[in-house]
Each structure stands twice: as structure tokens, then as C-alpha cells.
Motif scaffolding. Structure first.
Motif, short mmCIF file in Angstrom:
data_model
loop_
_atom_site.label_atom_id
_atom_site.label_comp_id
_atom_site.label_asym_id
_atom_site.label_seq_id
_atom_site.Cartn_x
_atom_site.Cartn_y
_atom_site.Cartn_z
N PRO A 67 0.81 -1.22 0.00
CA PRO A 67 0.00 0.00 0.00
C PRO A 67 0.84 1.27 0.00
N TYR A 68 2.10 1.19 0.45
CA TYR A 68 2.97 2.36 0.54
C TYR A 68 4.25 2.15 -0.29
N PRO A 69 4.81 3.20 -0.87
CA PRO A 69 6.04 3.06 -1.68
C PRO A 69 7.31 3.09 -0.84
N CYS A 70 7.44 2.09 0.03
CA CYS A 70 8.63 1.94 0.87
C CYS A 70 8.65 0.50 1.36
N GLY A 71 9.67 0.13 2.11
CA GLY A 71 9.84 -1.26 2.52
C GLY A 71 8.67 -1.77 3.35
N VAL A 72 8.27 -3.03 3.10
CA VAL A 72 7.14 -3.62 3.80
C VAL A 72 7.34 -3.60 5.31
N LEU A 73 8.59 -3.71 5.77
CA LEU A 73 8.83 -3.76 7.20
C LEU A 73 8.40 -2.49 7.91
N THR A 74 8.15 -1.40 7.19
CA THR A 74 7.70 -0.16 7.81
C THR A 74 6.17 -0.03 7.81
N HIS A 75 5.49 -0.83 7.00
CA HIS A 75 4.06 -0.63 6.78
C HIS A 75 3.21 -0.83 8.03
N PRO A 76 3.44 -1.89 8.84
CA PRO A 76 2.61 -2.02 10.05
C PRO A 76 2.72 -0.80 10.97
N SER A 77 3.91 -0.24 11.07
CA SER A 77 4.08 0.94 11.93
C SER A 77 3.32 2.13 11.37
N MET A 78 3.35 2.30 10.04
CA MET A 78 2.65 3.40 9.41
C MET A 78 1.13 3.26 9.58
N ASP A 79 0.63 2.03 9.41
CA ASP A 79 -0.80 1.80 9.62
C ASP A 79 -1.19 2.03 11.08
#
Length: 470
Positions: A284-296
Motif C-alpha cells: 500500500p505504501y512506496p517503501c519497505g514492507v517492514l515499515t508498513h505495520p508501523s505506518m498503519d
């Protein structure tokens, strides 16, 4: 060739047999559907990537190299290049925003439970070769793409996790095997030739994580796309490589990965297809998957407590080193650094409620509001989260408001976009539309989507570029 294949190699032979013999009818319906989702996503992020500064550099580079102009480039209506260079362009555009999908690991102890970005290298290869290979139907295009993704994914599963942990960028290294397998299948190479194409890929597979945060990171994927095509085209002309170059003596697994576990995947190419099991994550975001849960999690906190940017005094993200080490910039000064900067990623969510194409620009990163907000966001190592496992993408966020409230939230292990919490088809289509906004008219974007959903009925795969480039 038969003797060479049966001498010491098992994994190379397995991969070559699969890639050279797979037929469209061998691909299950669910795998085909996922493959089409990945193609939609891959084409979308390629088109979005063409607006990035790195592509202006690539345009100048390709314009001055003087190769025979026979293949169109995704999203570039003025320039043609060689098939190899077209694959380079497509791969660079596809990874320059770090928005392309991610393979989910099957085995334990893989970093973040993920392995490589599987779609862009084989998709870049087949897009480039469909331009110069006569009679490539939609079925052949799909089959070659699936073959490339499967070979890439199984090799990524087999290699020792030290390959990534010690600094190799898997999408640049293992992606080369995916593009080589896809190119070999599209060119109609036989078993022996396909094994040699994989051998050539082994000698050209490269990319180190030191270049993360620069144009070098997407260049790894550009080269993996280009080198796989180069290897297959060389073999098609009679060039020779070692046909046991994966797990044979001095093979890629031993040289670049301190060995591996080829037995995990031997005899399992297409059984099941990695696209279906364990699956892929569409970002969903244009960056590493490992950051996505934190962003959500940050977004959920903002919504649940009706927070505004001016309410925020301080944000602390608690995580293990599997997140904190690669996301290494304290404050991002550029869009490329922002992909590896948790302060920026959370600031984007705080300031706009989004983190998409409009936010991943130098102008937004360098804006006074963004620079100021980044200084309020900190990260801290958490041993309790670390004890939960290196393969888990877990974090918790603590927000201190200016009124003195302390708000806390733990991330969801079922990260959005992953196989356990996938984007719907409608969400995949919406991401594509977001990617191509300002690039393709809505009507033409819809035509691209409809064409990919029914690609097996398309007579000429080159018509994809007819539609994409206008």
C-alpha cells in the motif's frame, strides 16, 4: 548438455526443466489471478516510477549509448532501445519508488519473513522481449512471467538467509534468475539452453545494500532485469555458461550465500506455485514492507483519537533491530532517504494521513512542516519485541500530545497487503489508478486494467505497450 546437467547440479536442472517446459494449462486459476494482480501492480509502479529523477538520468544514459532502437520503454513515448536496455529501464522504473510487491517466505528465520521483490525483474524482461519476438500471445506472455517469478521465488527460498543479512540485495541478485528464466521461456529456449541462461545469470547477479537510500538500489533491479535478458539472448546465439551454476561446485548458493538449502525447493517448482503459497504482498505504501505495520498503526492512532498534526508533541516507535537497522536515516533530506527513515514515514502519515506518490517527493520531504515533524519522531530498541522473532514485523507506537496525553498502540502482525490481509482486487486497481494519475487518461488506464484481466485472450502481448504508451 545432458551430461552437464546430470553431473553435479540438481537445483539448476530442476529450475531449467520447469521454466523450459511449463505450459499455460499447468498454471492453476488462483495462481493466474494472482499473477494478473502482480502484473497490474508492476505496470502501475513502473509508470509511477517514470516521474522520478532517476529516470531522467536513465533517459540521458540510454540516449547516449547508441544501441539499436527496437524496443519501446514503459512510459517513455520518445525513446526506443535494445531489449536489454528496455529491460533495464523497466526494472529501474519498477523499483525506483520501492512500491513493487514482495515475496513472502516459506521457511523460518528469513528476515522479516520476506525474501525478494518477485514481479519487476521477470515482468521487465517479458515486456522488453515481447517487442522483438514475433507471435508472443497473451498466454505466452503470462506463462513466461509466471515461470520467471516461480524460479526467482524458489531460489530466494533456497539460499541461506545470510545472503541478505550480510549485505546482498536479493531483488538485485536473485531477481536476475527470475528475469533469465522468464526471458528463456519467452524465447523458447530448451532445457539445456535454459540451464545455461541460469548459469549466465549466476555470473551477473549482483547488488549490495550499501546503496540503499540512493539511486543504486533501484539500479540493482534494473540490472537484474537487463542481465537476465542478456544471458538468455547470449545463449540463444550459442554463447555457453556452466549449466550447474546454482548448487554445483563453486555455484551461486555457496559463493554468495554461504550455501543454502536447495532440498527445500527441489522437485517443488510449481508445486505449489509461490505466487499462491505462501504468496506475495502488494504494497500500500512506496517503501519497505517492514515499515508498513508501523505506518498503519500511526494512522490508526490519529484516527481513533482525532489527532491533528499540531496536537503532537512527541512520537516514539519501539521495535527490534530487524526494523531499526535498515531504516537507518534519522531525518530524511531526500525522497530516497525517506524510504529508509521512520521519522519521515510516520511524519507523512501525521501530516497528510497518506504516504503515496504525492508525499514521496523531495519537495514534500524538504518542506518546513515535514522537517519539523521529523524532529519530533524517535525510535527506540525494544528487547521484548526482539524476543518475539526476527521474522516478525512488529512495533508499538507511543504518542505524547501537547496536552499531556500518552497514547499507545501495538502493530498488527497481519500487515495490510500481505497474504493474510490482502488488498482486494478493487484496491489493487485503485493503487494502479493512483500510480498512473497524471500519466494515463482514466479511459486508457481502464483499458490497461481490462487487458491484463483478460490477457489470455489477447492475440499479441505487444499490445500492452500499445495501450500503456499510447
Amino acid at each position: 548438455m545432458k551430461d552437464a546437467l546430470t553431473d553435479t547440479s540438481h537445483l539448476t536442472e530442476d529450475a531449467a526443466k520447469f521454466a523450459s517446459s511449463i505450459a499455460f494449462s499447468d498454471i492453476p486459476e488462483d495462481t493466474l489471478h494472482i499473477a494478473k494482480r502482480c502484473m497490474i501492480d508492476g505496470l502501475g509502479v513502473m509508470l509511477a516510477g517514470t516521474e522520478q529523477e532517476a529516470m531522467e538520468v536513465a533517459d540521458r544514459y540510454l540516449t547516449t549509448t547508441g544501441a539499436k532502437p527496437v524496443a519501446r520503454l514503459v512510459g517513455n513515448q520518445t525513446l526506443k532501445a535494445s531489449p536489454q536496455q528496455a529491460a533495464f529501464w523497466n526494472g529501474l522504473a519498477g523499483h525506483v519508488m520501492d512500491w513493487d510487491d514482495t515475496q513472502v517466505a516459506e521457511g523460518p528465520n528469513r528476515p522479516y519473513g520476506l525474501l525478494t521483490h518477485p514481479t519487476v525483474p521477470p515482468l521487465s524482461a517479458v515486456l522488453a522481449l515481447a517487442e522483438v519476438s514475433e507471435g508472443v500471445s497473451g498466454k505466452e506472455f503470462l506463462t513466461s512471467f509466471v515461470a520467471g517469478v516461480e524460479v526467482e521465488s524458489k531460489i530466494a527460498e533456497a539460499i541461506n538467509p545470510d545472503h541478505y543479512n550480510l549485505g546482498f540485495h536479493t531483488s538485485g541478485t536473485i531477481g536476475t534468475f527470475g528475469s533469465a528464466a522468464a526471458a528463456a521461456r519467452l524465447l523458447g529456449l530448451d532445457l539445456g539452453q535454459t540451464a545455461q541462461a541460469l548459469g549466465g545469470a549466476a555470473s551477473m547477479a549482483a547488488g549490495i545494500r550499501a546503496n540503499f537510500g540512493t539511486m543504486g538500489k533501484p539500479m540493482h533491479v534494473a540490472r537484474s532485469s537487463e542481465n537476465g535478458v542478456t544471458s538468455a539472448l547470449l545463449v540463444s546465439e550459442g554463447f555457453t555458461f556452466n549449466a550447474a551454476a546454482l548448487d554445483g561446485k563453486w555455484g551461486y548458493l555457496s559463493v554468495a550465500g554461504r550455501g543454502g538449502e536447495p532440498e527445500l525447493v527441489q522437485g517443488r517448482f510449481g508445486n505449489p506455485f509461490s505466487l499462491s503459497e505462501p504468496g506475495v504482498s502488494i504494497k500500500p505504501y512506496p517503501c519497505g514492507v517492514l515499515t508498513h505495520p508501523s505506518m498503519d498503526t500511526m494512522k490508526a492512532l490519529m484516527v481513533e483519537h482525532n489527532l491533528r498534526p499540531e496536537d503532537i508533541e512527541k512520537v516514539t516507535l519501539f521495535a527490534s533491530n530487524n526494523i531499526l537497522h535498515p531504516i537507518r536515516f534519522r531525518v530524511a533530506k531526500t525522497e530516497l532517504e525517506g524510504k529508509f527513515c521512520m521519522a519521515f514515514l510516520l511524519s507523512s502519515i501525521i501530516l497528510t494521513g497518506r504516504a503515496g506518490k504525492a508525499e514521496f517527493t523531495d519537495a514534500f520531504v524538504q518542506s518546513p512542516d515535514c522537517q519539523a515533524m521529523q524532529l519530533r519522531v524517535e525510535t527506540q530498541y525494544d528487547p521484548d519485541i526482539a524476543a518475539m522473532g526476527h521474522d516478525k514485523i512488529l512495533s508499538r507506537i507511543e504518542v505524547v500530545t501537547k496536552s499531556g496525553q500518552v497514547l499507545k498502540k501495538f502493530s498488527d502482525d497481519r500487515y495490510r497487503g500481505g497474504p493474510n490481509n490482502p488488498l482486494s482486487d478493487a484496491e489493487v486497481e485503485q493503487k494502479f489508478m493512483d500510480c498512473v494519475a497524471g500519466i494515463l487518461p482514466n479511459e486508457r488506464a481502464r483499458q490497461v486494467l481490462d487487458m491484463i484481466w483478460s490477457l489470455e485472450d489477447v492475440e499479441s502481448a505487444a499490445s500492452i505497450l500499445d495501450c500503456v504508451n499510447g
